[in-house]
Enzyme design. Structure first.
Site, PDB file in Angstrom:
ATOM      1  N   PRO A  85       0.640  -1.265  -0.107  1.00  0.00           N
ATOM      2  CA  PRO A  85      -0.054  -0.120  -0.068  1.00  0.00           C
ATOM      3  C   PRO A  85       0.650   1.377   0.081  1.00  0.00           C
ATOM      4  O   PRO A  85       0.675   2.175   1.150  1.00  0.00           O
ATOM      5  CB  PRO A  85      -0.678  -0.287   1.186  1.00  0.00           C
ATOM      6  CG  PRO A  85      -0.024  -1.096   2.099  1.00  0.00           C
ATOM      7  CD  PRO A  85       1.012  -1.693   1.342  1.00  0.00           C
ATOM      8  N   GLU A  86       1.355   1.871  -1.147  1.00  0.00           N
ATOM      9  CA  GLU A  86       1.496   3.026  -1.019  1.00  0.00           C
ATOM     10  C   GLU A  86       0.964   3.797  -2.409  1.00  0.00           C
ATOM     11  O   GLU A  86      -0.159   2.726  -2.913  1.00  0.00           O
ATOM     12  CB  GLU A  86       3.208   3.377  -1.482  1.00  0.00           C
ATOM     13  CG  GLU A  86       4.207   3.045  -0.332  1.00  0.00           C
ATOM     14  CD  GLU A  86       5.672   3.107  -0.478  1.00  0.00           C
ATOM     15  OE1 GLU A  86       6.080   4.275  -1.229  1.00  0.00           O
ATOM     16  OE2 GLU A  86       6.529   2.487  -0.019  1.00  0.00           O
TER      17      GLU A  86
END
Length: 272
Positions: free
Chosen positions: A2-3
DNA sequence: ATTGAGACCTGTCGGC
DNA sequence: TGCCGACAGGTCTCAA
């Protein structure tokens, strides 16, 4: 996962199943991710149609017919899984919220570590949200440019890496892409952020390089998420300790050190 | 006001 | 095989 690039890829994948469909049912299997869910969370979602499904930084925002916004964040380990209508449904033990859409499609929010977040905000709560309302510019928008970055960096003694991770400066970078962008820009993660700006906050050349590097790294990562599956060429420095620097003409070796409790990967030879 | 350390929670991987 | 520590892509709170 999750970036920003992973969140954006997730948004693109789920959008066709979310937007314009009604939420016929919601199973809240665990109402406690990073924060406890708001009151009447399920009731406020039932029967609502998702009008838009957008991303802001690492947050996903689904606007509903009621004008409330469903806000979701993946934390360290969040993801969606989409099950086609009529298919056999397997519920994972970390599927904390399961949406049953009017199409019959089932969308599950999965998050083993539960650092993720899910909440429902009124228009006013959205505007005044202590975190969302203070997020910095989207890195891929024109609002993120060298003068803006330089202003944020002026007088800051914190290392560049820390400033790139500060979501109020630029919103969406995380540990991996901060390191990647600094490598592309040829800047040391330990360098003081103030080095990007003159005394009156005007951008130096390095600020332009870093802004361009951030955009390039994120665009490449997004296209990689959507198309590529080859993991070998994914990162230039992240998770490559002791391996050769990939910059053309550089004979350096990637080093790793801890900054603010997190691993930083960089090439001591070409990042100054 | 800034900055760094520690906390949150679960899973995985390498070493013995 | 089993146990143990180290580590993981994020953010928040707290103390200096």
């Amino acid at each position: 996962m999750p970036e920003l690039p992973e969140v954006e890829a997730s948004r693109l994948e789920v959008d066709p199943y979310f937007t314009r469909y009604r939420i016929d049912n919601v199973e809240v299997r665990r109402p406690d991710l990073r924060d406890r869910f708001p009151t009447r969370f399920r009731e406020r979602l039932l029967g609502q149609t998702v009008e838009t499904f957008a991303r802001r930084a690492k947050y996903l925002l689904a606007t509903l017919t009621s004008d409330e916004t469903l806000v979701m964040h993946f934390g360290m380990s969040g993801s969606f899984t989409v099950s086609p209508a009529g298919g056999a449904l397997e519920i994972d033990k970390h599927d904390h919220v399961v949406f049953h859409m009017s199409s019959g499609v089932i969308i599950a929010f999965n998050d083993p570590r539960r650092f993720g977040l899910m909440t429902l905000l009124t228009p006013r709560q959205l505007r005044t949200h202590p975190v969302l309302s203070r997020l910095g510019p989207e890195p891929l928008s024109d609002d993120f440019d060298a003068p803006t970055l330089a202003r944020a960096c002026r007088g800051r003694k914190a290392p560049l890496k820390a400033v790139l991770l500060d979501q109020r400066v630029v919103a969406g970078l995380g540990n991996i892409y901060a390191a990647e962008a600094l490598h592309v820009a040829g800047l040391s993660p330990m360098r003081a952020a103030s080095a990007l700006a003159t005394a009156d906050g005007e951008p130096k050349e390095a600020a332009f390089r870093l802004v361009a590097a951030v955009k390039a790294v994120l665009l490449r990562a997004i296209s990689f998420q959507v198309t590529d599956r080859d993991r070998s060429t994914r990162f230039r420095v992240y998770d490559r300790e002791s391996l050769r620097c990939l910059r053309r003409g550089c004979r350096g070796t990637i080093a790793r050190r801890t900054q603010a409790g997190r691993s930083t990967f960089y090439c001591p030879a070409c990042q100054r």
